[in-house]
Design an enzyme around this catalytic site. Structure first.
Site, PDB file in Angstrom:
ATOM      1  N   THR A  18       6.316   0.713   1.962  1.00 46.78           N
ATOM      2  CA  THR A  18       7.335   1.506   2.644  1.00 46.78           C
ATOM      3  C   THR A  18       6.618   2.475   3.576  1.00 46.78           C
ATOM      4  O   THR A  18       5.901   3.368   3.108  1.00 46.78           O
ATOM      5  CB  THR A  18       8.177   2.318   1.631  1.00 46.78           C
ATOM      6  OG1 THR A  18       8.762   1.413   0.700  1.00 46.78           O
ATOM      7  CG2 THR A  18       9.268   3.094   2.347  1.00 46.78           C
ATOM      8  N   LYS A  27       7.211  11.198   0.208  1.00 45.81           N
ATOM      9  CA  LYS A  27       6.823  10.536   1.462  1.00 45.81           C
ATOM     10  C   LYS A  27       8.046   9.911   2.131  1.00 45.81           C
ATOM     11  O   LYS A  27       8.286  10.087   3.325  1.00 45.81           O
ATOM     12  CB  LYS A  27       5.783   9.449   1.153  1.00 45.81           C
ATOM     13  CG  LYS A  27       5.497   8.511   2.315  1.00 45.81           C
ATOM     14  CD  LYS A  27       4.976   7.152   1.864  1.00 45.81           C
ATOM     15  CE  LYS A  27       5.939   6.404   1.003  1.00 45.81           C
ATOM     16  NZ  LYS A  27       5.722   4.968   0.849  1.00 45.81           N
ATOM     17  N   LYS A  41      15.121   0.466   4.803  1.00 46.39           N
ATOM     18  CA  LYS A  41      14.507   0.983   3.569  1.00 46.39           C
ATOM     19  C   LYS A  41      14.530   2.520   3.551  1.00 46.39           C
ATOM     20  O   LYS A  41      14.805   3.143   2.523  1.00 46.39           O
ATOM     21  CB  LYS A  41      13.072   0.456   3.473  1.00 46.39           C
ATOM     22  CG  LYS A  41      12.240   1.006   2.342  1.00 46.39           C
ATOM     23  CD  LYS A  41      12.733   0.577   0.983  1.00 46.39           C
ATOM     24  CE  LYS A  41      11.889   1.200  -0.123  1.00 46.39           C
ATOM     25  NZ  LYS A  41      12.503   1.051  -1.445  1.00 46.39           N
ATOM     26  N   LEU A  94       0.834  -1.196   0.000  1.00 46.20           N
ATOM     27  CA  LEU A  94       0.000   0.000   0.000  1.00 46.20           C
ATOM     28  C   LEU A  94       0.871   1.249   0.000  1.00 46.20           C
ATOM     29  O   LEU A  94       2.075   1.180   0.279  1.00 46.20           O
ATOM     30  CB  LEU A  94      -0.920  -0.027   1.227  1.00 46.20           C
ATOM     31  CG  LEU A  94      -1.768  -1.308   1.361  1.00 46.20           C
ATOM     32  CD1 LEU A  94      -2.546  -1.320   2.668  1.00 46.20           C
ATOM     33  CD2 LEU A  94      -2.720  -1.439   0.172  1.00 46.20           C
ATOM     34  N   PRO A  95       0.278   2.424  -0.294  1.00 46.57           N
ATOM     35  CA  PRO A  95       1.114   3.615  -0.469  1.00 46.57           C
ATOM     36  C   PRO A  95       1.900   4.055   0.780  1.00 46.57           C
ATOM     37  O   PRO A  95       3.108   4.247   0.702  1.00 46.57           O
ATOM     38  CB  PRO A  95       0.117   4.694  -0.898  1.00 46.57           C
ATOM     39  CG  PRO A  95      -1.045   3.954  -1.481  1.00 46.57           C
ATOM     40  CD  PRO A  95      -1.117   2.660  -0.715  1.00 46.57           C
TER      41      PRO A  95
HETATM   42  P1  NAD Z   1       0.765   2.612  -6.118  1.00 39.35           P
HETATM   43  O1  NAD Z   1       0.166   3.877  -5.664  1.00 39.35           O
HETATM   44  O2  NAD Z   1       0.984   2.352  -7.578  1.00 39.35           O
HETATM   45  O3  NAD Z   1      -0.070   1.347  -5.539  1.00 39.35           O
HETATM   46  C1  NAD Z   1      -0.680   1.302  -4.287  1.00 39.35           C
HETATM   47  C2  NAD Z   1      -2.059   0.668  -4.490  1.00 39.35           C
HETATM   48  O4  NAD Z   1      -2.677   0.420  -3.217  1.00 39.35           O
HETATM   49  C3  NAD Z   1      -3.019   1.558  -5.284  1.00 39.35           C
HETATM   50  O5  NAD Z   1      -3.412   0.879  -6.462  1.00 39.35           O
HETATM   51  C4  NAD Z   1      -4.200   1.774  -4.304  1.00 39.35           C
HETATM   52  O6  NAD Z   1      -5.438   1.814  -4.963  1.00 39.35           O
HETATM   53  C5  NAD Z   1      -4.070   0.555  -3.417  1.00 39.35           C
HETATM   54  N1  NAD Z   1      -4.730   0.654  -2.114  1.00 39.35           N
HETATM   55  C6  NAD Z   1      -4.710   1.667  -1.209  1.00 39.35           C
HETATM   56  N2  NAD Z   1      -5.405   1.337  -0.100  1.00 39.35           N
HETATM   57  C7  NAD Z   1      -5.870   0.072  -0.299  1.00 39.35           C
HETATM   58  C8  NAD Z   1      -6.644  -0.837   0.466  1.00 39.35           C
HETATM   59  N3  NAD Z   1      -7.105  -0.518   1.684  1.00 39.35           N
HETATM   60  N4  NAD Z   1      -6.923  -2.064  -0.051  1.00 39.35           N
HETATM   61  C9  NAD Z   1      -6.475  -2.408  -1.272  1.00 39.35           C
HETATM   62  N5  NAD Z   1      -5.730  -1.584  -2.052  1.00 39.35           N
HETATM   63  C10 NAD Z   1      -5.434  -0.368  -1.580  1.00 39.35           C
HETATM   64  O7  NAD Z   1       2.147   2.478  -5.326  1.00 39.35           O
HETATM   65  P2  NAD Z   1       3.385   1.528  -5.682  1.00 39.35           P
HETATM   66  O8  NAD Z   1       4.337   2.250  -6.557  1.00 39.35           O
HETATM   67  O9  NAD Z   1       2.889   0.189  -6.059  1.00 39.35           O
HETATM   68  O10 NAD Z   1       4.083   1.478  -4.228  1.00 39.35           O
HETATM   69  C11 NAD Z   1       3.511   0.729  -3.168  1.00 39.35           C
HETATM   70  C12 NAD Z   1       4.468   0.805  -1.981  1.00 39.35           C
HETATM   71  O11 NAD Z   1       5.741   0.287  -2.377  1.00 39.35           O
HETATM   72  C13 NAD Z   1       4.715   2.230  -1.477  1.00 39.35           C
HETATM   73  O12 NAD Z   1       4.823   2.211  -0.088  1.00 39.35           O
HETATM   74  C14 NAD Z   1       6.045   2.600  -2.142  1.00 39.35           C
HETATM   75  O13 NAD Z   1       6.739   3.576  -1.386  1.00 39.35           O
HETATM   76  C15 NAD Z   1       6.754   1.268  -2.164  1.00 39.35           C
HETATM   77  N6  NAD Z   1       7.748   1.076  -3.227  1.00 39.35           N
HETATM   78  C16 NAD Z   1       7.497   1.493  -4.499  1.00 39.35           C
HETATM   79  C17 NAD Z   1       8.458   1.286  -5.488  1.00 39.35           C
HETATM   80  C18 NAD Z   1       8.241   1.697  -6.920  1.00 39.35           C
HETATM   81  O14 NAD Z   1       9.220   1.678  -7.714  1.00 39.35           O
HETATM   82  N7  NAD Z   1       7.024   2.061  -7.310  1.00 39.35           N
HETATM   83  C19 NAD Z   1       9.679   0.651  -5.170  1.00 39.35           C
HETATM   84  C20 NAD Z   1       9.879   0.202  -3.859  1.00 39.35           C
HETATM   85  C21 NAD Z   1       8.901   0.425  -2.904  1.00 39.35           C
END
Ligand code: NAD
Length: 298
Positions: free
Chosen positions: A97, A247, A172, A66-67
């Protein structure tokens, strides 16, 4: 029908991670607030059901991607949340994260309910998620990690036990502060080279074999056209959003205040990403800070 995994959060990272579990033969129920993300998961061979908490109640393992902290806290601690619905013995893995303190709060509540939880944030970006080459940084009990391994191994290739609850998030946070700083430095260097008439691709190739080499330059080059597969070459779409990097830098700066640590470069990077986000770039990939550092038309 029995379910091995309930996977919540099928965004840029969660979708390819969950699909790798499906490909590995696990029965995975995928859930997201955005219906199009769930449709992509089902099109890729996953299953779903209307009520995500029913899926959690039926699962051996619940994984969240999740975000930010508030989403994780509400998903686990809410009245009809994961802790209220998971059956005894269900393993909880949060790959998002979030703040180390938030991870400790949620894990403590899980333990109170008799459930095992680990924080397992990842590094490697969306390409690493798709290729199942992520690095997992795990905090929590060693037996929780042992139980999680068969699942983590299908989504990543390096798995580290960083320490007790929240330690994965602490590592992280340090990694992403460094990444944010490195990305800005990489953009500055490429911009400076271009302003002096050097081809960005050649410059990147030479620095890639010199002491300035780093991940942002070599794997995720921020200059459009240098790397066909990097977000910069597809209009900075997908990837790791500016607001997510903002964030993460916020987590680092807040943590530095509470631990009396000095992070001047991390603070500056946070301010630059804040300005970039306020300029309307919040949803673009974080390498788009390259645009902010150039003339408006470039
Ligand atoms: P994103 O915003 O693409 O995906 C998050 C998803 O969670 C969204 O689709 C949202 O609709 C969903 N969501 C929110 N609340 C929810 C709930 N209660 N139930 C079900 N779904 C829900 O973000 P992302 O890029 O996939 O990143 C996710 C996490 O991973 C973050 O914490 C980010 O910091 C971390 N991260 C991202 C990357 C990257 O390259 N994108 C790399 C490493 C870590």
């Amino acid at each position: 029908m029995s379910t091995d995994v309930a996977f919540l959060g099928l965004g840029n990272m969660g979708l390819p991670m969950a699909l790798n579990l499906v490909r590995a033969g696990f029965s995975v129920s995928g859930h997201d607030l955005v219906p199009a993300n769930v449709e992509r998961f089902v099109a890729g061979g996953g299953k779903t059901e209307t009520d995500s908490m029913k899926a959690v109640a039926a699962a051996e393992v619940a994984i969240t991607m999740l975000p930010a902290s508030r989403h994780v806290e509400s998903a686990y601690l809410g009245d009809n949340g994961i802790l209220a619905n998971a059956k005894t013995g269900t393993l909880l893995i949060d790959c998002s994260t979030i703040a180390p303190d938030a991870a400790r709060r949620v894990a403590a509540a899980a333990v109170e309910r008799g459930l095992t939880m680990i924080d397992a944030p990842v590094s490697g970006g969306t390409a690493g998620a798709a290729a199942a080459t992520l690095t997992f940084m795990v905090g929590g009990p060693a037996d929780g990690l042992s139980k999680a391994r068969p699942y983590l191994e299908k989504m990543g290739k390096a798995i580290f036990h960083a320490g007790d609850r929240g330690a994965g998030q602490t590592v992280k946070m340090c990694n992403n502060m460094l990444l944010g700083i490195q990305m800005i430095g990489t953009c500055e260097a490429i911009r400076l080279g271009i302003a002096n008439g050097i081809d960005a691709k050649l410059l990147s190739e030479i620095i890639g074999k010199s002491s300035g080499r780093n991940w942002a330059l070599e794997v995720y080059n921020p200059c459009p056209g240098v790397m066909p597969n990097a977000p910069a070459s597809r209009g900075y779409g997908g990837g790791f959003g500016v607001d997510l990097m903002l964030k993460d830098l916020g987590l680092a700066v807040e943590n530095a205040l509470s631990t009396n640590s000095s992070v001047p470069m991390g603070s500056l990077a946070r301010s630059l990403y804040d300005l970039h986000s306020k300029g309307g770039a919040g949803a673009l990939d974080f390498s788009s800070i390259f645009k902010m550092l150039g003339a408006p038309d470039k």
